[in-house]
Motif scaffolding. Structure first.
Motif, short mmCIF file in Angstrom:
data_model
loop_
_atom_site.label_atom_id
_atom_site.label_comp_id
_atom_site.label_asym_id
_atom_site.label_seq_id
_atom_site.Cartn_x
_atom_site.Cartn_y
_atom_site.Cartn_z
N MET A 1 55.76 63.05 34.24
CA MET A 1 55.08 61.90 34.85
C MET A 1 56.05 60.72 34.89
O MET A 1 56.62 60.35 33.87
CB MET A 1 53.82 61.53 34.06
N THR A 2 56.23 60.15 36.06
CA THR A 2 57.16 59.03 36.20
C THR A 2 56.57 57.76 35.61
O THR A 2 55.36 57.67 35.34
CB THR A 2 57.48 58.81 37.69
N LEU A 3 57.42 56.77 35.44
CA LEU A 3 56.98 55.50 34.86
C LEU A 3 55.99 54.79 35.77
O LEU A 3 55.01 54.19 35.31
CB LEU A 3 58.21 54.61 34.60
N SER A 4 56.25 54.84 37.08
CA SER A 4 55.34 54.19 38.03
C SER A 4 53.96 54.85 38.01
O SER A 4 52.92 54.18 38.09
CB SER A 4 55.93 54.25 39.44
N THR A 5 53.96 56.17 37.86
CA THR A 5 52.68 56.88 37.78
C THR A 5 51.93 56.51 36.51
O THR A 5 50.71 56.30 36.53
CB THR A 5 52.91 58.40 37.82
N GLN A 6 52.67 56.39 35.41
CA GLN A 6 52.03 55.99 34.15
C GLN A 6 51.47 54.58 34.25
O GLN A 6 50.36 54.30 33.76
CB GLN A 6 53.04 56.08 33.01
N PHE A 7 52.23 53.69 34.89
CA PHE A 7 51.76 52.31 35.05
C PHE A 7 50.51 52.27 35.93
O PHE A 7 49.53 51.56 35.61
CB PHE A 7 52.88 51.47 35.66
N THR A 9 48.43 54.68 36.35
CA THR A 9 47.35 55.30 35.58
C THR A 9 46.73 54.30 34.61
O THR A 9 45.51 54.22 34.46
CB THR A 9 47.87 56.52 34.81
N MET A 10 47.59 53.51 33.94
CA MET A 10 47.10 52.49 33.01
C MET A 10 46.21 51.48 33.73
O MET A 10 45.10 51.15 33.27
CB MET A 10 48.28 51.77 32.35
N LEU A 11 46.67 50.99 34.87
CA LEU A 11 45.89 50.00 35.62
C LEU A 11 44.55 50.58 36.09
O LEU A 11 43.51 49.92 35.99
CB LEU A 11 46.70 49.49 36.81
N VAL A 12 44.61 51.80 36.58
CA VAL A 12 43.38 52.43 37.08
C VAL A 12 42.40 52.67 35.94
O VAL A 12 41.19 52.44 36.08
CB VAL A 12 43.72 53.75 37.81
N MET A 13 42.89 53.10 34.78
CA MET A 13 42.00 53.36 33.66
C MET A 13 41.42 52.07 33.08
O MET A 13 40.28 52.04 32.62
CB MET A 13 42.75 54.14 32.57
N ILE A 14 42.21 51.00 33.11
CA ILE A 14 41.65 49.69 32.71
C ILE A 14 40.53 49.30 33.67
O ILE A 14 39.47 48.82 33.25
CB ILE A 14 42.76 48.63 32.68
N SER A 15 40.78 49.53 34.95
CA SER A 15 39.74 49.24 35.95
C SER A 15 38.50 50.11 35.72
O SER A 15 37.36 49.64 35.87
CB SER A 15 40.29 49.48 37.36
N MET A 16 38.73 51.36 35.35
CA MET A 16 37.60 52.24 35.07
C MET A 16 36.82 51.77 33.84
O MET A 16 35.60 51.91 33.77
CB MET A 16 38.08 53.68 34.87
N GLY A 17 37.53 51.20 32.86
CA GLY A 17 36.84 50.63 31.70
C GLY A 17 35.96 49.46 32.10
O GLY A 17 34.82 49.32 31.63
N VAL A 18 36.50 48.60 32.98
CA VAL A 18 35.69 47.48 33.49
C VAL A 18 34.50 48.01 34.29
O VAL A 18 33.37 47.53 34.15
CB VAL A 18 36.57 46.56 34.36
N PHE A 19 34.77 49.01 35.11
CA PHE A 19 33.70 49.60 35.92
C PHE A 19 32.63 50.24 35.03
O PHE A 19 31.43 50.12 35.30
CB PHE A 19 34.30 50.65 36.86
N PHE A 20 33.07 50.89 33.96
CA PHE A 20 32.11 51.50 33.04
C PHE A 20 31.22 50.44 32.38
O PHE A 20 30.01 50.62 32.24
CB PHE A 20 32.85 52.30 31.96
N GLY A 21 31.82 49.32 31.99
CA GLY A 21 31.03 48.24 31.39
C GLY A 21 30.00 47.68 32.36
O GLY A 21 28.83 47.47 32.00
N LEU A 60 41.22 59.93 37.59
CA LEU A 60 42.47 60.33 36.92
C LEU A 60 43.17 61.44 37.68
O LEU A 60 44.40 61.45 37.81
CB LEU A 60 42.15 60.77 35.49
N PHE A 61 42.40 62.35 38.21
CA PHE A 61 42.98 63.45 38.98
C PHE A 61 43.65 62.94 40.26
O PHE A 61 44.69 63.46 40.68
CB PHE A 61 41.89 64.47 39.33
N GLN A 62 43.06 61.92 40.87
CA GLN A 62 43.64 61.36 42.07
C GLN A 62 44.95 60.60 41.77
O GLN A 62 45.85 60.54 42.62
CB GLN A 62 42.64 60.40 42.74
N VAL A 63 45.03 60.04 40.55
CA VAL A 63 46.21 59.23 40.22
C VAL A 63 47.36 60.09 39.70
O VAL A 63 48.50 59.98 40.18
CB VAL A 63 45.84 58.15 39.18
N ASN A 64 47.06 60.94 38.71
CA ASN A 64 48.16 61.71 38.10
C ASN A 64 47.84 63.19 37.95
O ASN A 64 48.33 63.85 37.03
CB ASN A 64 48.53 61.11 36.73
#
Length: 208
Positions: A1-7, A9-21, A60-64
């Motif tokens: 997994m490249t660094l850009s993909t990891q970054f 993924t982090m942003l998308v998962m943070i967004s998913m945390g906000v969305f979950f809340g 997550l599947f769509q991102v990485n």
């Protein structure tokens, strides 16, 4: 997994945390736990968590391509915590305003439909029914009056024949009149006997 993909993924998962809340608050707002039965609340909670898990995994599947890492859960928790700390109150107020707005629009549409569609149709139907009833009453009265007129005309037309028969009856000799009267009395007596016999037979058949 490249660094850009990891970054990403982090942003998308943070967004998913906000969305979950936000989804959790929306879910709790509409569920109204105190008014629901416990088993129904439990079932809804399970379905909610399953749907949220599927959404997270799909994103997550769509991102990485669905590569799970420990920091993904940390990112989701960070997003959820950020929502709780900074966005929750604003979102709840916005949600209430949106709900009130939707209710107001719904009530306005109901009134609009009631004024421009329901009431005119109701008035039209009641008017048609009243007209039909009035026409029916008028036709019944006219038919009744016409029937009376026909009966009067028939009686008037038969009056001369009645006079002629009365005159002929007066001209008939007395001995013939007596014979006719005797015959009439015999027939009347026989008809009465037949009627009584039929009544007795009917009563016996019912008793059986």
């Amino acid at each position: 997994m490249t660094l850009s993909t990891q970054f990403a993924t982090m942003l998308v998962m943070i967004s998913m945390g906000v969305f979950f809340g936000a989804s959790l608050d929306t879910y709790n707002r509409f569920l109204q736990r105190r008014k629901r039965k416990s088993w129904l609340v439990f079932l809804n909670d399970v379905l909610f968590m399953v749907i949220q898990g599927l959404l997270v995994f799909y994103t997550l599947f769509q991102v990485n391509k669905g590569d799970l890492r420990f920091y993904i859960f940390i990112a989701i928790l960070c997003g959820f915590a950020a929502y709780q700390a900074m966005l929750k109150q604003w979102y709840l107020k916005s949600l209430e305003k949106m709900i009130k707005f939707c209710i107001s629009v719904y009530r306005f549409l109901v009134k609009l439909i009631n004024i421009f569609i329901y009431k005119p149709i109701y008035i039209l139907i009641t008017t048609l029914i009243a007209i039909i009833i009035s026409i029916g009453k008028g036709l019944y009265t006219a038919a009744k009056w016409l029937l009376k007129c026909i009966v009067v005309l028939i009686k008037a037309a038969l009056k001369p024949f009645q006079w002629m028969l009365t005159l002929l009856w007066k001209l008939i000799p007395k001995n013939i009149k007596k014979s006719v009267e005797k015959l009439y009395n015999k027939l009347a007596g026989k008809s009465l006997l037949l009627k009584n016999y039929y009544s007795n037979w009917k009563d016996k058949w019912k008793n059986k």
